[in-house]
Design a protein around this motif. Structure first.
Motif, PDB file in Angstrom:
ATOM      1  N   THR A 194       0.852  -1.192   0.000  1.00  0.00           N
ATOM      2  CA  THR A 194       0.000   0.000   0.000  1.00  0.00           C
ATOM      3  C   THR A 194       0.884   1.236   0.000  1.00  0.00           C
ATOM      4  O   THR A 194       1.998   1.224   0.543  1.00  0.00           O
ATOM      5  CB  THR A 194      -0.930   0.040   1.231  1.00  0.00           C
ATOM      6  OG1 THR A 194      -0.121   0.040   2.420  1.00  0.00           O
ATOM      7  CG2 THR A 194      -1.858  -1.177   1.246  1.00  0.00           C
ATOM      8  N   ALA A 195       0.390   2.289  -0.624  1.00  0.00           N
ATOM      9  CA  ALA A 195       1.156   3.534  -0.654  1.00  0.00           C
ATOM     10  C   ALA A 195       0.249   4.677  -1.072  1.00  0.00           C
ATOM     11  O   ALA A 195      -0.673   4.496  -1.880  1.00  0.00           O
ATOM     12  CB  ALA A 195       2.331   3.424  -1.620  1.00  0.00           C
ATOM     13  N   ARG A 196       0.503   5.851  -0.515  1.00  0.00           N
ATOM     14  CA  ARG A 196      -0.132   7.077  -0.993  1.00  0.00           C
ATOM     15  C   ARG A 196       0.615   7.525  -2.248  1.00  0.00           C
ATOM     16  O   ARG A 196       1.838   7.495  -2.302  1.00  0.00           O
ATOM     17  CB  ARG A 196      -0.066   8.174   0.055  1.00  0.00           C
ATOM     18  CG  ARG A 196      -1.075   8.027   1.191  1.00  0.00           C
ATOM     19  CD  ARG A 196      -0.925   9.183   2.178  1.00  0.00           C
ATOM     20  NE  ARG A 196      -0.899  10.485   1.507  1.00  0.00           N
ATOM     21  CZ  ARG A 196      -1.977  11.163   1.136  1.00  0.00           C
ATOM     22  NH1 ARG A 196      -3.180  10.650   1.346  1.00  0.00           N
ATOM     23  NH2 ARG A 196      -1.872  12.344   0.545  1.00  0.00           N
ATOM     24  N   THR A 197      -0.142   7.938  -3.262  1.00  0.00           N
ATOM     25  CA  THR A 197       0.472   8.418  -4.499  1.00  0.00           C
ATOM     26  C   THR A 197      -0.228   9.693  -4.976  1.00  0.00           C
ATOM     27  O   THR A 197      -0.535   9.858  -6.151  1.00  0.00           O
ATOM     28  CB  THR A 197       0.411   7.329  -5.588  1.00  0.00           C
ATOM     29  OG1 THR A 197      -0.944   6.839  -5.695  1.00  0.00           O
ATOM     30  CG2 THR A 197       1.324   6.172  -5.265  1.00  0.00           C
ATOM     31  N   ALA A 198      -0.470  10.581  -4.033  1.00  0.00           N
ATOM     32  CA  ALA A 198      -1.178  11.818  -4.364  1.00  0.00           C
ATOM     33  C   ALA A 198      -0.250  12.857  -4.985  1.00  0.00           C
ATOM     34  O   ALA A 198      -0.667  13.633  -5.854  1.00  0.00           O
ATOM     35  CB  ALA A 198      -1.845  12.383  -3.118  1.00  0.00           C
TER      36      ALA A 198
END
Length: 350
Positions: A161-165
């Motif tokens: 999982t990762a934030r990619t904003a």
């Protein structure tokens, strides 16, 4: 640019600043070098460009070829490179140019520059890209991360999982996921990236259509003065991750398909990805047994007389899109970075 590439840049500048690219040639230059290129096209917008290392601008290619000529080096075909390796005495230092995969921009943007400098070049073609059936999975991964604000994947070795904003978050996620997937069997890598492209609404075949040359253009290119077509497997797999029968078929059938489509002999081969995890002694033996005159890796290094005995495991030097400077070119052509890395170990045959 990450710390690794910042270190490379510092080394290139130091070599150029001290003149070591000239006085150090006897240490690491050898007889010649094969350069690896992928994309040649105008510089794109900044921001998230994780595959930017695979593309250089036409202007940088122009300056590089001018520098090669200005240093008194010869630009030669792969066939001529092999002949010079076999010669009992070294002649002038030579440079051979190779382009992997078969991209449209190689014809649109690179070829005019190559023609200007009368530079022969080899295009390693993957028939699956011309068919629009193989996958540019590294580009799929980039496009999916560009589109998605967050990642959630179920992988055999645990969830990812990762934030990619933001662009920086996308780059960190790309670096982590890319290398994690590279450690997996290729089927898992392709399946995971398929999940992401589906989430992002990306059509993998449309990416290949956008980026890769069709058969019609390849047929027109085949036999053109100064152009050599080589094979790059049928579907661009990392061969060492597959069984021997699969690897043999990918190597053999790529040549058969290209010869049938283009009507000319295919003498040279390039291993996809080409590092030790993707091509090793088994693949080298297969390429030799199939009858290719040469096969190239992406293991970095120059060509020495000893490589005449290892023509199916030839090293190459990448023109990296993150280092588009005269200092980098001079350092790479000197061979010093590879001599320093290998401490004088000259033949890299795996």
């Amino acid at each position: 640019m990450n710390l690794r590439h910042l270190a490379f840049s510092a080394v290139f500048k130091a070599i150029a600043a001290t003149g070591a690219d000239r006085w150090g040639r006897g240490l690491g230059q050898g007889r010649g070098v094969i350069l690896t290129l992928h994309h040649v096209r105008p510089r794109g917008a900044g921001g998230f460009r994780p595959n930017g290392l695979l593309e250089i601008t036409p202007g940088f290619l122009d300056r590089t070829l001018g520098l090669i000529r200005g240093e008194g080096y010869d630009l030669v075909s792969l066939d001529e490179a092999l002949a010079r390796l076999a010669a009992p005495r070294p002649g002038r230092f030579f440079v051979a140019l190779t382009f992997d995969d078969g991209y449209r921009d190689n014809v649109e943007h690179a070829w005019p520059v190559l023609a200007k400098h009368h530079a022969p070049w080899t295009l390693f073609v993957t028939p699956g890209f011309a068919d629009r059936t193989a996958r540019l999975w590294w580009l799929e991964l980039e496009e999916a991360l560009r589109a998605l604000p967050a990642l959630s994947l179920a992988l055999p070795d645990g969830p990812f999982t990762a934030r990619t904003a933001s662009d920086s978050e996308k780059q960190r996620a790309f670096d982590k996921l890319y290398w994690r997937l590279r450690q997996q069997p290729e089927a898992i890598l392709l399946s995971a990236i398929s999940d992401l492209t589906e989430q992002a609404g990306i059509d993998p075949a449309a990416l290949v259509e956008r980026e890769c040359l069709p058969w019609e253009t390849l047929r027109a290119l085949a036999g053109a003065p100064g152009v050599t077509i080589g094979a790059h497997t049928l579907t661009h797999p990392m061969l060492a991750k597959h069984d021997e029968a699969f690897a043999r078929a990918e190597i053999t059938d790529s040549r058969t398909r290209l010869e049938a489509q283009l009507g000319l002999p295919i003498r040279h081969f390039a291993y996809p990805v080409g590092d030790p995890t993707s091509a090793g002694p088994r693949e080298f033996a297969l390429a030799k047994a199939v009858g290719f005159a040469s096969a190239v890796t992406t293991r970095p290094g120059h060509l020495f007389a000893e490589h005449a005995d290892h023509l199916h495991a030839l090293p190459r030097v990448s023109l990296n899109g993150l280092h588009q400077s005269e200092a980098a070119v001079k350092a790479l052509l000197s061979g010093l970075p590879f001599w320093l890395w290998n401490r004088g170990r000259r033949v890299n045959v795996g």
